[in-house]
Design an enzyme around this catalytic site. Structure first.
Site, PDB file in Angstrom:
ATOM      1  N   LYS A 165       0.785  -1.233   0.000  1.00  0.00           N
ATOM      2  CA  LYS A 165       0.000   0.000   0.000  1.00  0.00           C
ATOM      3  C   LYS A 165       0.820   1.289   0.000  1.00  0.00           C
ATOM      4  CE  LYS A 165      -2.078  -1.369   3.822  1.00  0.00           C
ATOM      5  NZ  LYS A 165      -2.981  -1.570   4.961  1.00  0.00           N
ATOM      6  N   ASP A 200      -5.243  -5.626  11.153  1.00  0.00           N
ATOM      7  CA  ASP A 200      -6.540  -4.934  11.232  1.00  0.00           C
ATOM      8  C   ASP A 200      -7.721  -5.873  10.990  1.00  0.00           C
ATOM      9  OD1 ASP A 200      -5.752  -5.143   8.579  1.00  0.00           O
ATOM     10  OD2 ASP A 200      -6.641  -3.235   7.964  1.00  0.00           O
TER      11      ASP A 200
HETATM   12 MG    MG Z   1      -7.392   0.605   8.501  1.00  0.00          MG
END
Ligand code: MG
Ligand code: ADP
Length: 463
Positions: A165, A200
């Site tokens: 990312k 996450d």
């Molecule tokens: Mg997040």
């Protein structure tokens, strides 16, 4: 004119290359379950890492006390403190602060990034009020949500496998990310125990389960994409440790790295991948997630501008700047319901500095958004269907009323309505009417932060 015919031709080819008929989605889902098995069988057995989270017990509701959480995702990170009041009180009080990460820190050094995080955390701790009371002689405890692939060595330690990312910091790879955080906290004089390190997806699963006992999996659709689910411990051949008492283990799939010959990939995807910080990796992520959807749109528009004079005789210079069209811009254009598509017009003007656009040009842009977003949404649905298949929850069992709930989170899911609606309807299509009744998709708002705090609570050093 011939130019317009070429525009329509480029649109048509894109549509064809992005097509996800239901039969293709089934192939993708089947390939996903095959890779899940392979990733669970042996280390490095699949593109899917199927990482063991060391979370073998999800929150029960009994968790109580005062905990911090830190969520490092993609573009922002959040610091949070929660006061947990057990079964009755639940989350009694919660405070959070969001901090955006200066882009240069995403590609500089490990110490620079972690110093910045530790400082923001220290600043947040300094604002702690009276109502968050820490018992005498106790250290503050933290659940650290870290949304990048980590090979965990325990619940509270793990080495970074790679960045994704848009992050690329060489000296963190292979390091214990908790160690990096602890060193930075020492440098800024912050005394806090990192009790749990969670992805996450795992945090979202924990946060989701806290409120709903039927939650079996969590999916993030944000800057990136990933999923976690509850696996039976004896179905994890690569796990050589003791079987957990619960008989279960949460697996972080790292599904963003999935790839398969069944994925509908276009010329734009290949070039986007080639130009990326991590070529050849995170292929599913690059066609699904928020970091990339707007960039795919930019690449198609650039081809139209270049080869079919879409914006007139010259190509708008701004259109050549990578990532200049962000996914929130794309979703704003996609959801424009005004008759003259004025949002599309003003976005093109603001972002690309194209002063005027005709209605038929704007319509083409909306079609592009729809093609690109639908492919991502339908492939996310196929991934979820793959997980349900792996769990044997894709078909209704006779006489059983077993429910399966998927906890979803991430800015893309939360804010891109066309995307999330298309994902949910595609999942229904895959499941069929009967099985659809026992599967539910819920939005677990901020689940990852609360989830990390809950896991810190259930693994507190003071228990
Ligand atoms: Mg997040
Ligand atoms: P992260 O994934 O970085 O932890 P979030 O879950 O908040 O953070 O997701 C942020 C991402 O969600 C952004 O990078 C963007 O791609 C996407 N996003 C945010 N708002 C919108 C929107 N209105 N429409 C479409 N996508 C959005």
């Amino acid at each position: 004119s011939g130019k317009w015919a070429r525009v329509i031709e480029i649109l048509r080819v894109l549509e064809e290359d992005c097509a996800t008929p239901i039969a293709k989605l089934r192939q993708v889902a089947d390939a996903m379950t095959v890779e899940m098995h392979a990733g669970l069988a042996s280390e490095g057995g699949s593109k899917l890492k199927m990482l063991i989270s060391y979370v073998d017990n999800l929150p029960s509701g009994e968790e109580h006390g005062f905990f911090y959480a830190l969520d490092l995702g993609g573009t922002n990170f959040r610091v949070m403190r929660v006061l947990l009041g057990g079964k009755e009180g639940r989350v009694v009080k919660q405070e959070a602060k969001e901090v955006s990460i200066p882009p240069h820190l995403m590609t500089s050094g490990s110490d620079e990034l972690f110093n910045f995080i530790a400082e923001a955390l220290a600043n947040f701790v300094a604002t702690e009020g009276e109502d968050f009371h820490l018992p005498e002689g106790r250290q503050r405890e933290l659940g650290f949500t870290f949304s990048f692939p980590v090979k965990q060595t325990s619940l509270s330690s793990g080495t970074l496998i790679k960045w994704t990312k848009g992050f690329s910091i060489e000296d963190t790879v292979g390091q214990d990310v908790v160690g990096e955080l602890v060193k930075a906290m020492e440098r800024v004089g912050l005394d806090m125990n990192v009790t749990a390190l969670v992805n996450d997806t795992v945090g979202t699963l924990a946060g989701g389960r806290y409120y709903n006992p039927d939650v079996v999996a969590a999916v993030i659709l944000g800057t990136g994409t990933n999923a976690a689910y509850v696996e039976r411990a004896h179905a994890i051949p690569k796990w050589h440790g003791l079987l957990p008492k619960s008989g279960e283990m949460v697996i972080n799939m790292e599904w963003g790295n999935f790839r398969s010959s069944h994925l509908p990939l276009t010329e734009y995807d290949h070039l986007l991948d080639f130009d990326s910080l991590n070529p050849g990796e995170q292929i599913l992520e690059k066609i699904i997630s928020g970091m990339y959807l707007g960039e795919i749109l930019r690449r198609v528009l650039l081809k139209m501008a270049d080869e079919a004079a879409f914006f007139g005789d010259s190509v708008p210079p701004k259109l050549r700047i990578p990532f200049i069209i962000r996914t929130p811009d794309m979703s704003a254009m996609h959801s424009d319901t005004s008759p003259d598509l004025k949002v599309v017009g003003s976005k093109l003007k603001d972002i690309l500095e194209v002063p005027t656009t005709s209605l038929k040009m704007r319509k083409v842009v909306v079609s592009l958004c729809d093609i690109i977003a639908s492919r991502g949404a339908r492939l996310s649905a196929a991934g979820i269907y793959g997980i349900l298949k792996k769990l044997g929850r894709d078909t209704p069992k006779d006489g059983e009323t077993q429910k399966s709930v998927i906890a979803m989170d991430g800015g893309l899911f939360e804010h891109y309505t066309q995307f999330s609606e298309c994902m949910e309807s595609s999942l229904k299509e895959l499941l069929g009417d009967e099985a659809s009744g026992s599967v539910e998709v819920i939005h677990s708002n901020d689940g990852s932060g609360v989830g990390a705090a809950l896991l810190a609570a259930s693994h507190s050093q003071y228990l």
